[in-house]
Scaffold this active site. Structure first.
Site, PDB file in Angstrom:
ATOM      1  N   LYS A   1      35.722  29.059  26.163  1.00 35.99           N
ATOM      2  CA  LYS A   1      37.131  29.478  26.586  1.00 35.99           C
ATOM      3  C   LYS A   1      38.025  29.149  25.089  1.00 35.99           C
ATOM      4  O   LYS A   1      37.727  28.687  24.430  1.00 35.99           O
ATOM      5  CB  LYS A   1      37.611  28.372  27.447  1.00 35.99           C
TER       6      LYS A   1
ATOM      7  N   GLY B   1      50.505  34.092  42.840  1.00 34.95           N
ATOM      8  CA  GLY B   1      50.216  34.670  41.349  1.00 34.95           C
ATOM      9  C   GLY B   1      50.056  36.062  41.414  1.00 34.95           C
ATOM     10  O   GLY B   1      49.166  36.550  42.434  1.00 34.95           O
ATOM     11  N   TYR B   2      50.944  36.613  40.723  1.00 29.05           N
ATOM     12  CA  TYR B   2      50.999  38.163  40.897  1.00 29.05           C
ATOM     13  C   TYR B   2      50.781  38.717  39.480  1.00 29.05           C
ATOM     14  O   TYR B   2      51.513  39.840  39.396  1.00 29.05           O
ATOM     15  CB  TYR B   2      52.048  38.638  41.696  1.00 29.05           C
ATOM     16  N   GLY B   3      49.669  38.440  38.803  1.00 28.45           N
ATOM     17  CA  GLY B   3      49.238  39.137  37.656  1.00 28.45           C
ATOM     18  C   GLY B   3      48.033  40.184  37.949  1.00 28.45           C
ATOM     19  O   GLY B   3      48.078  40.601  38.796  1.00 28.45           O
ATOM     20  N   ASN B   4      47.228  40.158  36.857  1.00 31.54           N
ATOM     21  CA  ASN B   4      45.993  40.888  37.085  1.00 31.54           C
ATOM     22  C   ASN B   4      45.167  40.716  38.332  1.00 31.54           C
ATOM     23  O   ASN B   4      45.111  41.670  39.323  1.00 31.54           O
ATOM     24  CB  ASN B   4      45.004  40.639  35.984  1.00 31.54           C
TER      25      ASN B   4
ATOM     26  N   GLY C   1      45.824  38.467  40.939  1.00 25.67           N
ATOM     27  CA  GLY C   1      46.707  38.424  42.350  1.00 25.67           C
ATOM     28  C   GLY C   1      46.908  39.926  42.834  1.00 25.67           C
ATOM     29  O   GLY C   1      46.636  40.060  44.059  1.00 25.67           O
TER      30      GLY C   1
HETATM   31  P1  NAD Z   1      47.929  36.647  34.778  1.00 23.66           P
HETATM   32  O1  NAD Z   1      48.533  36.050  33.520  1.00 23.66           O
HETATM   33  O2  NAD Z   1      47.729  38.359  34.817  1.00 23.66           O
HETATM   34  O3  NAD Z   1      48.641  36.212  36.081  1.00 23.66           O
HETATM   35  C1  NAD Z   1      49.027  34.859  36.230  1.00 23.66           C
HETATM   36  C2  NAD Z   1      50.020  34.919  37.378  1.00 23.66           C
HETATM   37  O4  NAD Z   1      50.249  33.660  38.055  1.00 23.66           O
HETATM   38  C3  NAD Z   1      51.366  35.591  37.163  1.00 23.66           C
HETATM   39  O5  NAD Z   1      51.914  36.436  37.817  1.00 23.66           O
HETATM   40  C4  NAD Z   1      52.295  34.170  37.011  1.00 23.66           C
HETATM   41  O6  NAD Z   1      53.635  34.463  37.249  1.00 23.66           O
HETATM   42  C5  NAD Z   1      51.723  33.336  38.211  1.00 23.66           C
HETATM   43  N1  NAD Z   1      51.953  31.981  37.881  1.00 23.66           N
HETATM   44  C6  NAD Z   1      51.838  31.329  37.035  1.00 23.66           C
HETATM   45  N2  NAD Z   1      52.078  30.040  37.335  1.00 23.66           N
HETATM   46  C7  NAD Z   1      52.371  29.993  38.717  1.00 23.66           C
HETATM   47  C8  NAD Z   1      52.631  29.025  39.659  1.00 23.66           C
HETATM   48  N3  NAD Z   1      52.811  27.629  39.495  1.00 23.66           N
HETATM   49  N4  NAD Z   1      52.927  29.432  40.941  1.00 23.66           N
HETATM   50  C9  NAD Z   1      52.532  30.690  41.213  1.00 23.66           C
HETATM   51  N5  NAD Z   1      52.410  31.707  40.477  1.00 23.66           N
HETATM   52  C10 NAD Z   1      52.140  31.576  39.186  1.00 23.66           C
HETATM   53  O7  NAD Z   1      46.466  35.900  34.717  1.00 23.66           O
HETATM   54  P2  NAD Z   1      45.226  36.444  35.544  1.00 23.66           P
HETATM   55  O8  NAD Z   1      44.563  37.012  34.646  1.00 23.66           O
HETATM   56  O9  NAD Z   1      45.541  37.228  36.812  1.00 23.66           O
HETATM   57  O10 NAD Z   1      44.568  34.947  35.966  1.00 23.66           O
HETATM   58  C11 NAD Z   1      44.934  34.364  37.397  1.00 23.66           C
HETATM   59  C12 NAD Z   1      43.936  33.229  37.362  1.00 23.66           C
HETATM   60  O11 NAD Z   1      42.520  33.820  37.457  1.00 23.66           O
HETATM   61  C13 NAD Z   1      43.752  32.088  36.282  1.00 23.66           C
HETATM   62  O12 NAD Z   1      43.357  30.871  37.032  1.00 23.66           O
HETATM   63  C14 NAD Z   1      42.371  32.578  35.571  1.00 23.66           C
HETATM   64  O13 NAD Z   1      41.916  31.666  35.038  1.00 23.66           O
HETATM   65  C15 NAD Z   1      41.581  33.311  36.693  1.00 23.66           C
HETATM   66  N6  NAD Z   1      40.575  34.233  36.254  1.00 23.66           N
HETATM   67  C16 NAD Z   1      41.061  35.391  35.739  1.00 23.66           C
HETATM   68  C17 NAD Z   1      40.053  36.202  35.594  1.00 23.66           C
HETATM   69  C18 NAD Z   1      40.333  37.496  34.497  1.00 23.66           C
HETATM   70  O14 NAD Z   1      39.316  38.411  34.363  1.00 23.66           O
HETATM   71  N7  NAD Z   1      41.440  37.884  34.508  1.00 23.66           N
HETATM   72  C19 NAD Z   1      38.640  35.979  35.348  1.00 23.66           C
HETATM   73  C20 NAD Z   1      38.306  34.626  36.250  1.00 23.66           C
HETATM   74  C21 NAD Z   1      39.425  33.907  36.377  1.00 23.66           C
END
Ligand code: NAD
Length: 439
Positions: free
Chosen positions: A120, A238-241, A243
């Site tokens: 990581k 969480g509403y990123g990728n 969510g």
């Molecule tokens: P991202 O940056 O695209 O989105 C993260 C989201 O979480 C954002 O909407 C942010 O506003 C929100 N957030 C942050 N802190 C918060 C809180 N305290 N309460 C509510 N919302 C909050 O990230 P992502 O890629 O969507 O990753 C999200 C999770 O999934 C992480 O734990 C990441 O490690 C895990 N993950 C991601 C992947 C991937 O392929 N991107 C793979 C495995 C696991």
């Protein structure tokens, strides 16, 4: 059925690295006592990261000022090469967090049977406060700083919180400039733009993999209280990728009703159901980049949203979000952990006692690294798979992993998280024993 997580929620237990190591240590104790003894040195070999790189570097801001930043790349396990794991840009990134996430990656790759060790990386920064050009300069400099430890056959980064395809494209380009002769150089990162060798289906892979695991659990009637995904109510944190994609997939492909969504600024809830794409369009056009305020809905705190009525709760934000108090109050029948480490040990115990079905992170969110593996294979073979082919292979991998963990849970009378740890450890120990210790 037993859970290996028996502890109290102390300040230390909110510490994510400590929590991950505790989970590992308890699973090791169980394997030693109930399955087969593991050589002490082999346990330490699996437990310790083999490389923890810390880099400090300057980045020029748009106004001409210079900021010093700290970045990390942790490579956790050499059971297989290359190592694999995302890059996170967030203010709370530090060596312990990145080490814990790298540890999770090692276990996750074993759960889905990928020939990778865990890794990581990350930079302590607030990407929301940086301009596009500042982020590009930061990424290029960070890539340069970690260049000596990454490569298509040594360590392969991918996106995580705060990073996306764009950052992966820049890391690839930087690597290529310094390694012009390397064959299949695009395999140095996954989650790239399609035009640079990215895989179809990678962007939504983590969510898609989670949906396949959930589907399997529902079809096999493992979730009491949930017989079908049609009209099942869902809350997403969480509403990123990840969510957005899980909300969209569960709504569009499975007919679920997404009743609640939150991001770091707060949440919204309506029993009538939300349209995930409309919420995303609203978030993107909102100067505060939040779902709060959508359709005039009431602003809810994180705690209020997570404990609102639903069938399926999907943490998709970050670690240590579902604490004991929230676990006591939440109403979901199943938790699909798409974030890494969202549930604390105490919350885990409470959910276990409440018989909430847990789809643990190292199983539920392994779809991301699985399609990363497919991308890496395509880059090495010069191929470009169709989306249908990617999804079909992903579904096979995720349902096989789900069934492996269920089998382990039944065989040893364990909860799903403990079973996932035990399964991953047994696979990793086999690899170490079969490779032997060099020299
Ligand atoms: P991202 O940056 O695209 O989105 C993260 C989201 O979480 C954002 O909407 C942010 O506003 C929100 N957030 C942050 N802190 C918060 C809180 N305290 N309460 C509510 N919302 C909050 O990230 P992502 O890629 O969507 O990753 C999200 C999770 O999934 C992480 O734990 C990441 O490690 C895990 N993950 C991601 C992947 C991937 O392929 N991107 C793979 C495995 C696991």
């Amino acid at each position: 059925m037993t859970t290996l997580q028996r502890s109290y929620e102390t300040k230390e237990e909110l510490d994510f690295l400590r929590r991950t190591k505790l989970g590992f240590d308890r699973a090791i104790q169980f394997v030693n006592a109930e399955i087969k003894p593991i050589e002490k040195g082999v346990i330490e070999f699996l437990r310790q990261p083999f490389r923890q790189l810390t880099v400090r570097f300057p980045v020029q801001m748009d106004d001409g000022s210079v900021h010093m930043l700290t970045g990390y790349r942790v490579q956790q396990s050499r059971i297989y090469e290359p190592t694999k794991g995302g890059i996170r840009y967030a203010p709370d990134v530090d060596l312990d967090l990145i080490t814990a996430l790298a540890f999770d990656m090692t276990l996750k790759c074993q759960v889905v049977g990928l020939p990778y060790g865990g890794a990581k990386g990350g930079v302590a920064c607030n990407p929301k406060k940086l301009s596009r050009t500042e982020l590009d300069r930061l990424t290029r400099r960070y890539a340069y700083e970690i260049l000596s430890v990454i490569g298509p056959d040594t360590d392969v980064p991918a996106p995580d919180v705060g990073t996306s395809e764009r950052e992966m494209g820049i890391i690839y380009d930087t690597y290529r400039m310094f390694n012009p002769q390397t064959p299949y150089a695009s395999a140095v990162v996954t989650g790239k733009p399609i035009s640079l060798g990215g895989s179809k289906g990678r962007r939504e892979a983590t969510a898609q993999g989670g949906a396949y695991v959930l589907e399997e659990a529902v079809n096999q009637r493992h979730i009491s209280g949930l017989r079908s995904l049609k009209d099942a109510s869902v809350i997403v944190q969480g509403y990123g990728n990840v969510g957005f994609n899980i909300a969209n997939i569960l709504n569009q492909d499975y007919g679920c009703k997404v009743v609640g969504i939150c991001d770091s600024k707060g949440g919204i809830y309506t029993e009538d159901g939300l349209n995930p794409s409309q919420v995303m369009t609203y978030k993107n056009s909102n100067p505060d980049q939040t779902v709060v305020g959508f359709d005039g809905l009431r602003h809810l705190s994180q705690e209020k949203l997570l404990t609102s009525p639903c069938d399926i709760l999907v943490p998709a934000a970050k670690e240590t979000q579902i604490l004991g108090q929230i676990a006591k109050e939440l109403e979901a029948d199943v938790i699909l952990e798409l974030a890494n480490g969202p549930t604390t040990n105490l919350a885990d115990e409470i959910l276990f006692d409440k018989q909430v079905f847990m789809l643990p992170d190292i199983l539920a969110n392994a779809g991301g690294v699985t399609v990363s593996y497919f991308e890496w294979l395509q880059n090495k073979a010069g191929e470009n798979w169709e989306l249908g082919q990617v999804k079909e292979k992903l579904q096979k991998k995720m349902s096989a992993a789900y069934n492996d963990i269920v089998k382990t849970a039944k065989l040893h009378n364990l909860d799903m998280r403990s079973a996932a740890f035990v399964f991953a450890i047994l696979r990793a120990v086999d690899v170490v024993n079969e490779r032997g210790i060099f020299p």
